[in-house]
Design a protein around this motif. Structure first.
Motif: not given
Length: 108
Positions: A49-55, A68-75
């Protein structure tokens, strides 16, 4: 079996990228891309759910940017993003880029 949540056709790519979140600013590689989101192969720490800036560097001459919003995270591997907003020009550039790939795949 988990249902695939993706709503748009996607392609495998290997595009250089940079991203910035609350805790990290990193270089990355986009490995899976659609009009609605992507997978970012990278180190760094994010939260769902974190909001990130992507280039994303589509070519040496063309870069597109998305919030963009993080919808899944793979450590330690990366994370999946759903695009939230961008300029009309960047959205159109992404659509053209993907259409070019889909068109070339149909010919193969």
């Amino acid at each position: 079996m988990e249902k695939d949540r993706r709503s748009a056709p996607r392609v495998r790519v290997k595009l250089p990228a940079r991203w910035e979140g609350v805790l990290s600013r990193e270089s990355a590689t986009v490995t899976d891309l659609s009009r609605s989101g992507c997978f970012v192969l990278t180190g760094g720490k994010v939260e769902v759910k974190e909001l990130v800036w992507l280039e994303i560097h589509l070519t040496d001459q063309q870069t597109i940017n998305f919030w963009a919003e993080v919808v899944d995270e793979a450590s330690e591997i990366g994370f999946a993003l759903r695009f939230n907003s961008s300029s009309q020009e960047d959205e159109e550039a992404l659509a053209r880029y993907l259409e070019g790939i889909f068109h070339s795949q149909k010919k193969a």
